[in-house]
Design a protein around this motif. Sequence first.
Motif: not given
Length: 598
Positions: A373-390
């Motif tokens: 796991s790594h926080s960058t994985i969620r960022q790359a998928l667009g979920y960081a910050g508790g939001v949905f990707p567009a």
Amino acid sequence: MPTVCCDAWFIMWLYQGMPVVAVLPQAAICQQQPNLLIFSCLVSALANAPGFGRAMRRSMFFHILSLCLSIGCMHSRPIDDISTWTQYGESVCWVAADWEDCCAPKYGSTGNPECWIAFPLSYEKCCLERWKVCDAIAEFRERTPATSSLSSSWLIFYESCGRGQELLNLLQRLWSAVGFLCTSSASMNSIEHGANEACSEKEIMEQTRDIRQELNTQRSALDTKDWLDVLDAVQLPHINELNLELTDVVKEWSPQSFAQILPETDFSIVNLREKLHVFRDHLEQFRDSTLNAIYMHDSWLSKRRAGCGEICNIDGTDAEQNTGPLRKRVNCNALLNSMVANHTESVPVIPPPSIPSSMMPAFTMNGQVAVLSHSTIRQALGYAGGVFPAPEQAEANWMWSREAIEKLIAQAREYKLTPGPHSLERVKTLTDVLAGLPEMVGQHWIVWGDQKHFEWWKPWMESLLLSFGVGTVSSMVPIPSRYDVSSPHSPHPQLRPITMQKAVQNAPFHGVVLMGVASAGVGRHGDNLNPNEDLQQAAAAWCLLQSGGILIAPTMTDTDLLRWPLGRVYGPKRWPHLVANFELLRIYDGVAAVLRKP
């Protein structure tokens, strides 16, 4: 290359105490960089020879890692097209050094420059990852309409855990600043063991005034027993509207419990380090307790295990010791009815920053599957910050119209079909897979894809099947209406986007392609968490197939791995359960396994 050479490379990496041994057997090093592999084997042999101390080994490891990163052998594999972190996680930071050697406060806010030997290693991606427990709340974040419809429980979680993460970040900055200030003329080791610091209290107060003021402001804001008094970023419900389990958690882990940990007067490096670790542990426990409460509500797991039976039983069978396929009883009616109900109720959710502890045994097969796991994985998928990707907008060449599909079919016949910049070879291998099957003309196949709520499903596998004369291809997607074709275009008569319910009605099929099984149930595409979703999908495929029907599934690698929340890599522990009851026909270049229903 000889297997022993690969083993030597992995032993070398494991020698430094890193869990990379569970990640690297499938790395491009052994498959695509034989010269580097030979070099690494030489260094491994030297490093284990008598007389080589830690400093010498570390120097050699640095050179190898630097070379490996610089020539790209550890960058993304073709299937994912995302960064090194999604493939290897934080473990890539520590193959040649440990955290203290790179991230101790004495090195300042950028860490030890000797550690950042090549892209993408950095202070932020390596050092700060230790303190990332939740998604921090962006100061000016924008919420999509889908995010605004999140349940009260999820809003409470992301807001409260995010606020805690911001405090943890602030405390880490203060510790780092004081540590750098106070170690300019004294070793960190002596300070940690009680020696006098090399700076005065007055100096600390002057140099850290802004950080301390911000910390005091945050402490004052947390001086309450109710999270709803603190979380003013969004409109939140009254606490009585939450489920009972979560209500108990937010009362037990009150804002005040966090405020009491923060330092008030003692800003010595030793005290700050202690407070930092205590605060991180407190936030981790709060995160895990909150997630467990959310997923316990309304019998989350029991609903998704309904009809699973022996399929979800992965404890009593030693799959690696079996010479033939595993045999499991499958109640097709119960399983399919359960999956239809779960898929019908499915709405997009944001994958949590970590696996809920109550689900960890099921996701890891009681610790047999390594988690990366790594926080960058969620960022790359667009979920960081508790939001949905567009939601992704479809490109013209990937529409589901008759014209677009016919063009894709023509590309497939010319070996030019590729859904991504690095996927041509994979598509060619899958073309060989289909070419090796018996006549497919007029057959009805189903493509079980990723449960993509935001990304556009590109019908390249469907087009590949049609290029071999398949009569009808049904593609299982979460929202079939998203792929409707409007005038002046017309839909392709042989391609149908369908739901799980429609698939059950149209069964049996001649063949099933499991395209999204590796990411099923881990939340990568906004789907609900379900540790057994992949096993249920494969078993459901068995139910949907006619006797003698073909299943195309992921192949087995040397190591079981779960990249959170990206997906699974199947190894000898889980893969036999995935393909239980099927007869293995052939494996193609590590890309696909072809199996048959007896």
